[in-house]
Design an enzyme around this catalytic site. Structure first.
Site, short mmCIF file in Angstrom:
data_model
loop_
_atom_site.label_atom_id
_atom_site.label_comp_id
_atom_site.label_asym_id
_atom_site.label_seq_id
_atom_site.Cartn_x
_atom_site.Cartn_y
_atom_site.Cartn_z
N TYR A 395 0.86 -1.18 0.00
CA TYR A 395 0.00 0.00 0.00
C TYR A 395 0.90 1.23 0.00
CZ TYR A 395 -2.60 -3.93 1.84
OH TYR A 395 -3.12 -5.19 2.02
N GLU A 414 -5.28 -12.47 -1.81
CA GLU A 414 -5.62 -13.34 -0.67
C GLU A 414 -6.32 -14.60 -1.16
OE1 GLU A 414 -8.14 -13.02 3.53
OE2 GLU A 414 -8.58 -11.65 1.88
#
Length: 444
Positions: A395, A414
């Protein structure tokens, strides 16, 4: 699942308890949303794990066997009420619940207080969720007082209280064949929903429009609910880890990060994918995407029985930290090596969360991450039957010294993973993950 499996779990729990002890486990209460409207009811996961019973206002009581006396499972639930069933649907009632779900006996919930004074009398110990509910703590206090009032008649109250959830957490950590099959189906539905959202996405759509595609696929495929509030985060919103406003309009050139999974028959899926809303990764986006994917692959490479749970995070973090140095996100002159970066936690500027969690009846499921029985409580070794997520990310927020080409890029990948005797199985393989595959899907 069938009643035999729930009964077997109750028997296992009773066998782990002190002989003659009593366990008390209520389900979740109904919760008012506003005025005369309630939130959609969701039963307590621990309660469901042992009963399969989904009605509110219910309590399970177990009495562990002692000597030749067999263990008992007792349900307290709402009475049949034909008038309320016209409005709210079926109530099994005590007798119906006993026969349909295989309890030894059942009583109306209004009789709980009187029966508990009897059941706890002369029991050596009580098991319940210590300190988790002020209401239950107060009920336990009142029940014990009622037992102690019988002291002149030779009745004794339990002398010891144990945390029931400590036993149940360890049981829930290992998924049986039926649980694994349900979780595979939940993950498959969720992966197809991610693919549907990718195909539907176009620049200018609002995040909530993309969310609607997910929810449509969940329900169309038989899932009852989302397992949690979906995250649909475009552009800079993807750098907010728990963003869920899902209200912004996407722009050409944005990445969209979707963290969403369905709940199927009480079991959760939890998948994150990141993709370009216009169907093509820019060079900086692809560079960071491939870094996150490489870190996930490194984590998956060590995911097998015998490896420590912490090895997953450690392997993913090393790959990410090296990439941060190579791409200039972190200054090599200042940090020198990956070991220095990790020791000083410099990588947390861009990767600030863990690489996964247990998954099951709850999104962040029950079970200890450390071996509580070993000296120093090290990270516990992985074992077959465990299900966990593997979710590295990066991020990049604007900051001095951070290359501008990477600003406002948030990426997480994920998957839901089952530990098998030989290694692992990715349950969420139905969700496209390779950059080329995502681009090809969005061109179709």
């Amino acid at each position: 699942m069938n009643n035999t499996q729930f009964a077997a779990r109750r028997a296992r729990l009773c066998a782990a308890m002190q002989p003659g002890a009593v366990a008390i486990l209520p389900t979740a209460p109904e919760v008012q949303r506003n005025s005369d409207s309630d939130y959609p009811y969701r039963h307590d996961s621990y309660f469901y794990y042992l009963t399969g019973f989904t009605e509110p206002d219910s309590v399970l009581v177990l009495v562990a066997g002692i000597g030749e006396t067999a263990a008992q499972s007792i349900l307290f639930c709402r009475q049949k009420n034909v008038e309320r069933e016209i409005w709210d649907g079926l109530r099994h009632g005590p007798e119906g619940a006993r026969s349909a779900f295989g309890f030894d006996c059942a009583f109306p919930i209004d009789e709980l207080d009187g029966e508990m004074a009897r059941l706890l009398a002369n029991a050596p110990a009580a098991y319940y969720a210590l300190g988790h509910s002020a209401a239950l703590d107060m009920q336990m206090k009142n029940w014990l007082l009622a037992v102690r009032r019988q002291a002149r008649g030779g009745v004794t109250a339990p002398a010891v209280a144990h945390d029931l959830l400590a036993l149940l957490d360890e049981m829930r950590l290992f998924k049986d064949d039926s649980e694994q099959a349900t979780m595979l189906r939940a993950a498959t539905i969720s992966g197809l929903a991610h693919a549907r959202a990718m195909r539907a996405s176009k620049p200018g759509m609002f995040e909530y429009e993309i969310e609607a595609e997910l929810l449509h696929e969940f329900r169309r495929s038989g899932a009852q609910y989302p397992a949690y509030t979906p995250i649909v985060a475009a552009g800079a919103n993807a750098c907010v880890l728990h963003y869920n406003a899902n209200s912004a309009q996407t722009r050409d050139g944005d990445l969209v990060l979707i963290d969403a999974g369905c709940e199927l028959d009480s079991y959760a899926a939890d998948i994150t994918r990141t993709y370009p809303v216009n169907g093509r990764f820019s060079d900086p986006q692809r560079t960071l995407y491939e870094l996150v994917l490489a870190s996930q692959n490194a984590a998956l490479a060590v995911l097998r029985p015998g490896r420590k749970y912490s090895d997953i995070h450690d392997c993913a973090t090393r790959v990410l930290a090296q990439g941060m140095l190579d791409l200039g996100l972190l200054d090599k002159g200042k940090w020198g090596s990956v070991d220095d970066v990790i020791a000083e936690r410099a990588h947390q500027q861009f990767y600030m969360h863990g690489t996964g969690h247990w998954l099951g009846l709850d999104v962040h499921d029950a079970g200890a991450y450390r071996d509580v029985h070993a000296d120093g409580k090290p990270s516990r070794p992985l074992q077959p039957g465990m299900v966990l997520t593997v979710e590295p990310g990066i991020y990049v927020r604007p900051a001095e010294g951070v290359p501008e080409q990477f600003w406002h890029i948030g990426i997480r990948i994920e998957d839901d993973v089952l530990v098998t005797p030989d290694g692992h199985t990715i349950l969420s393989a139905s969700a496209p993950k390779l950059a080329d595959d995502i681009e090809q899907l969005m061109r179709a």
